[in-house]
Structure formats: structure tokens, C-alpha cells
Write an enzyme that holds these catalytic residues in place. Structure first.
Site, mmCIF file in Angstrom:
data_model
loop_
_atom_site.group_PDB
_atom_site.id
_atom_site.type_symbol
_atom_site.label_atom_id
_atom_site.label_comp_id
_atom_site.label_asym_id
_atom_site.label_seq_id
_atom_site.Cartn_x
_atom_site.Cartn_y
_atom_site.Cartn_z
ATOM 1 N N LEU A 33 -11.272 76.408 -70.180
ATOM 2 C CA LEU A 33 -12.599 76.855 -70.626
ATOM 3 C C LEU A 33 -13.543 77.123 -69.448
ATOM 4 O O LEU A 33 -13.523 76.423 -68.444
ATOM 5 C CB LEU A 33 -13.209 75.795 -71.548
ATOM 6 C CG LEU A 33 -12.361 75.433 -72.773
ATOM 7 C CD1 LEU A 33 -13.066 74.358 -73.612
ATOM 8 C CD2 LEU A 33 -12.044 76.657 -73.628
ATOM 9 N N ASP A 35 -17.634 79.349 -68.567
ATOM 10 C CA ASP A 35 -18.965 79.546 -69.142
ATOM 11 C C ASP A 35 -18.985 80.584 -70.267
ATOM 12 O O ASP A 35 -19.930 80.616 -71.062
ATOM 13 C CB ASP A 35 -19.967 79.947 -68.047
ATOM 14 C CG ASP A 35 -20.531 78.724 -67.340
ATOM 15 O OD1 ASP A 35 -20.200 77.592 -67.757
ATOM 16 O OD2 ASP A 35 -21.304 78.898 -66.377
ATOM 17 N N HIS A 37 -16.605 80.764 -72.678
ATOM 18 C CA HIS A 37 -16.334 79.912 -73.840
ATOM 19 C C HIS A 37 -17.557 79.054 -74.162
ATOM 20 O O HIS A 37 -17.903 78.834 -75.320
ATOM 21 C CB HIS A 37 -15.145 78.983 -73.558
ATOM 22 C CG HIS A 37 -13.850 79.675 -73.251
ATOM 23 N ND1 HIS A 37 -13.310 79.713 -71.995
ATOM 24 C CD2 HIS A 37 -12.983 80.344 -74.045
ATOM 25 C CE1 HIS A 37 -12.159 80.371 -72.010
ATOM 26 N NE2 HIS A 37 -11.936 80.778 -73.252
ATOM 27 N N GLN A 61 0.937 85.917 -79.582
ATOM 28 C CA GLN A 61 0.143 87.054 -79.110
ATOM 29 C C GLN A 61 0.532 87.495 -77.697
ATOM 30 O O GLN A 61 -0.112 88.358 -77.117
ATOM 31 C CB GLN A 61 -1.352 86.764 -79.206
ATOM 32 C CG GLN A 61 -1.887 85.725 -78.239
ATOM 33 C CD GLN A 61 -3.306 85.328 -78.584
ATOM 34 O OE1 GLN A 61 -3.564 84.711 -79.617
ATOM 35 N NE2 GLN A 61 -4.260 85.676 -77.735
ATOM 36 N N ASP A 150 -13.751 90.447 -75.622
ATOM 37 C CA ASP A 150 -12.555 90.941 -76.317
ATOM 38 C C ASP A 150 -13.014 91.811 -77.486
ATOM 39 O O ASP A 150 -12.891 91.443 -78.659
ATOM 40 C CB ASP A 150 -11.708 89.754 -76.782
ATOM 41 C CG ASP A 150 -11.164 88.970 -75.607
ATOM 42 O OD1 ASP A 150 -10.096 89.308 -75.104
ATOM 43 O OD2 ASP A 150 -11.856 88.026 -75.156
ATOM 44 N N VAL A 176 -20.132 86.874 -70.845
ATOM 45 C CA VAL A 176 -20.737 86.138 -69.734
ATOM 46 C C VAL A 176 -20.024 86.566 -68.449
ATOM 47 O O VAL A 176 -18.793 86.645 -68.407
ATOM 48 C CB VAL A 176 -20.618 84.613 -69.940
ATOM 49 C CG1 VAL A 176 -21.192 83.860 -68.747
ATOM 50 C CG2 VAL A 176 -21.340 84.210 -71.223
ATOM 51 N N MET A 184 -16.205 86.811 -66.923
ATOM 52 C CA MET A 184 -15.456 85.549 -66.822
ATOM 53 C C MET A 184 -14.206 85.629 -67.674
ATOM 54 O O MET A 184 -14.226 86.193 -68.779
ATOM 55 C CB MET A 184 -16.318 84.380 -67.270
ATOM 56 C CG MET A 184 -17.389 84.075 -66.274
ATOM 57 S SD MET A 184 -18.154 82.499 -66.632
ATOM 58 C CE MET A 184 -19.337 82.449 -65.295
ATOM 59 N N ARG A 187 -8.011 84.201 -66.906
ATOM 60 C CA ARG A 187 -7.033 84.872 -66.025
ATOM 61 C C ARG A 187 -7.614 85.187 -64.640
ATOM 62 O O ARG A 187 -6.853 85.532 -63.742
ATOM 63 C CB ARG A 187 -6.523 86.151 -66.686
ATOM 64 C CG ARG A 187 -5.608 85.873 -67.874
ATOM 65 C CD ARG A 187 -4.938 87.131 -68.413
ATOM 66 N NE ARG A 187 -3.889 86.823 -69.353
ATOM 67 C CZ ARG A 187 -4.009 86.864 -70.691
ATOM 68 N NH1 ARG A 187 -5.161 87.224 -71.232
ATOM 69 N NH2 ARG A 187 -2.987 86.561 -71.473
#
Ligand code: AMP
Length: 311
Positions: A33, A35, A37, A61, A150, A176, A184, A187
Site C-alpha cells: 500500500l 498514498d 491506496h 487477473q 485504473d 495520487v 503512485m 509497481r
């Protein structure tokens, strides 16, 4: 904060809360996680009585040659972030808990899952829609929070919720960014120092196009060209496309409706995605468009400032 590893323990506990009519917020994640998230979690904690965060690296996925095995994990740090943020429950299932032997049924998203990441990652959105539908059934949240980062995932989930009449409000939280503009992402931890520098061209391109839109440019090809001119460091540019935020159709000619300029590229071995919204002032938007972009628009202080953390 409670942590559950089994469906049985999670659902038993939630059943108790549900009878007391508390508003349940849900933030599905794959962990590691950051910022981004945290912004989703903060929004849920602010709006709901209980916030449930799931941490599950969903094998369904990932494609056969993707990064499932090396996807970054940091459970202790994730716990700490959740605890500090006021999360009520973490759901941390094993793959065998979500996909037990004999599991067969999947959710097949429609045409919205075909372009962009869907074209590059066949089956990806089937895996996303299936796990999100399962998690929705387990948590039964009132509201679920997803990141604008996303963009296509948000569209696929909204479509699924509409099509399957799931009684869940979907909130999209703006992307963010790092102080230099890079979106952010868990990955980003794959990037060495030189790839990290090169990755910056993605957000620089998108934000340049967003600035041009803010200054009045409406020609879709010119906006794409402005972004493309900055994206010089990508090893493979998988797509750079302008899509309608409501229908996900490619925008041809002039940008007359809210659109998202979306990019996917590899930098070294790392695949990154990003997007920016090109939206007129809220009063010019339909109800349906507002539902998709209202949170982002409300916080869009000026073109290019989309990623600033909500205060
Ligand atoms: P992930 O753990 O990458 O599957 O992401 C979980 C949720 O966090 C998804 O809804 C993402 O869109 C969201 N998210 C990831 N990165 C960001 C970011 N930089 N800003 C806002 N939301 C993000």
C-alpha cells in the site's frame, strides 16, 4: 483493527455489524500500500462507519508471462498504514480461499473490457470483475472505492454494478502522484533509478496535454500529439488514446465530452499505466458523466493539479 484470513470469519463478523445498520465502505487492493491506496481508505473512513480493506494478489487477473510471482508484498507495512488510517477490518485471504478446488464461474465483462489494457492483457478484466464480484458478495459494502489511476477498471466495475444490479455505490478517487508527477503504483518499486527517471515522461506527456486542454485545445489528434511528444523514454508504448469517460469509445475529431487520455507503456521490464481527465466545468456535464468524474472534478483546482491529495 481486525484481520481475517477466512471467508467464514470475515462474514460472521460483518453480519454482526450489518444488523446495527452501519455504513460499510470497502477498498479492494493487492497490497504493497502507498498514498494512492491511502487516499481511497481516507475517503472510505470519512464517509463510512466501517472500512474494510482487502489485500489479495489475484492470480486470475495476471497473464501467464506477467509479474504474479514477483508482485511486491509488505504485509507489516500494510497493516501499519491501515491501522493508522482507521481501517476497521483487513481481509487477507489465500488464493485457495477465493478459488477453492472446483471453482468454475466467472464474470465476463462486455465491450468496455476490450480496448486499452483489455487488448494488451487478454482475460485481465474477467479476472478483475470476477474477484471484485466475489469480494462485493462477501463484504456487501454500501460504498466501494476505486482509483482513477485504473480508469478502465473503474469503467468495467461501474458497468458490472449497473448490469448486475449490485446495490453498491462506486466512488472513483483521483490519482495520487509523487511530487514530480509520476502516478503512485506498487509497481514503481520495480524501477531502478534510471528507469524511475525515464518513467516520468508518461505523466509529463499526459499533464502537458491536460494543460493544453485547459488552455482551450480541443482537437483530439493535437492533444494526443502533445502528450506523445513528451513520451520519448518509453521502451514500448502500448497505447496512448483518448476515450470518452462514459462510453469508453475512442474520441475522434474534437473533444466535446469528458474524456480520459490514457497511456500504457513499458519502462525497462516494468509496465506502467496512467491517465488524465479532460473535462469541461461541472455545470456542462450530464448526470451520468458527473457520476463518473464528479469527485475528480470537484478537486480539480486547475488543469494539471488533478493528482493533488484531497485536503
Ligand atoms: P492495486 O493494489 O494496484 O490493485 O490498487 C487498488 C486500488 O487502489 C485500485 O482501485 C487502484 O485504482 C487504486 N490506486 C492504485 N494506485 C493509485 C493512485 N496512484 N492513486 C489513486 N488510486 C490508486
Amino acid at each position: 483493527m481486525l484481520t481475517f484470513r477466512t471467508i467464514k470469519s470475515l462474514t460472521q463478523c460483518l453480519r454482526g455489524y450489518r444488523t446495527s445498520n452501519l455504513r460499510v465502505g470497502f477498498v479492494p487492493t493487492m497490497g504493497f500500500l502507498h498514498d494512492g491506496h491511502r487516499a481511497l481508505i481516507d475517503e472510505s473512513v470519512a464517509r463510512c462507519d466501517i472500512t474494510v480493506v482487502s489485500i489479495f494478489v489475484n492470480p486470475a487477473q495476471f497473464g501467464p508471462n506477467e509479474d504474479l510471482d514477483r508482485y511486491p508484498r509488505a504485509l507489516d507495512a500494510d497493516h501499519e498504514l491501515c491501522r493508522k488510517a482507521g481501517v476497521s477490518m483487513i481481509f487477507l485471504p489465500d488464493a485457495s480461499e477465493i478459488y477453492p478446488p472446483g471453482f468454475q464461474t466467472t464474470v465476463e465483462p462486455g465491450p468496455g473490457a476490450e480496448p486499452l489494457c483489455g487488448a494488451v492483457r487478454p482475460g485481465h478484466f474477467r479476472g478483475v470483475a470476477t474477484v471484485v464480484a466475489k469480494l462485493f458478495n462477501l463484504v456487501q459494502p454500501d460504498v466501494a472505492f476505486f482509483g482513477q489511476k485504473d480508469f478502465q477498471q473503474c469503467a468495467v466495475i461501474r458497468q458490472m454494478v449497473r448490469d448486475l444490479n449490485l446495490p453498491i455505490e462506486i466512488v472513483t478517487v483521483p490519482t495520487v502522484r509523487e511530487p514530480d508527477g509520476l502516478a503512485m503504483s506498487s509497481r514503481n518499486s520495480y524501477l531502478g533509478p534510471s528507469d524511475r527517471k525515464r518513467a516520468l515522461c508518461l505523466s509529463q506527456g499526459l499533464l502537458a496535454a491536460q494543460r493544453a486542454y485547459g488552455e482551450g485545445e480541443r482537437d483530439s489528434q493535437r492533444l494526443i500529439a502533445i502528450a506523445r511528444a513528451q513520451i520519448t523514454e518509453a521502451d514500448q508504448l502500448q497505447y496512448l488514446e483518448l476515450r470518452d469517460v462514459g462510453t469508453l469509445e475512442a474520441v475522434q475529431g474534437m473533444v466535446e465530452r469528458p474524456a480520459a487520455l490514457c497511456v500504457a507503456a513499458t519502462i525497462g521490464q516494468t509496465r506502467l499505466i496512467d491517465n488524465v481527465l479532460l473535462t469541461p466545468p461541472p455545470k456542462a456535464l450530464s448526470d451520468r458523466d458527473l457520476e463518473v468524474v464528479s469527485y475528480a472534478v470537484a478537486r480539480q483546482v486547475r488543469p494539471g493539479a488533478e493528482g493533488s491529495r484531497p485536503s
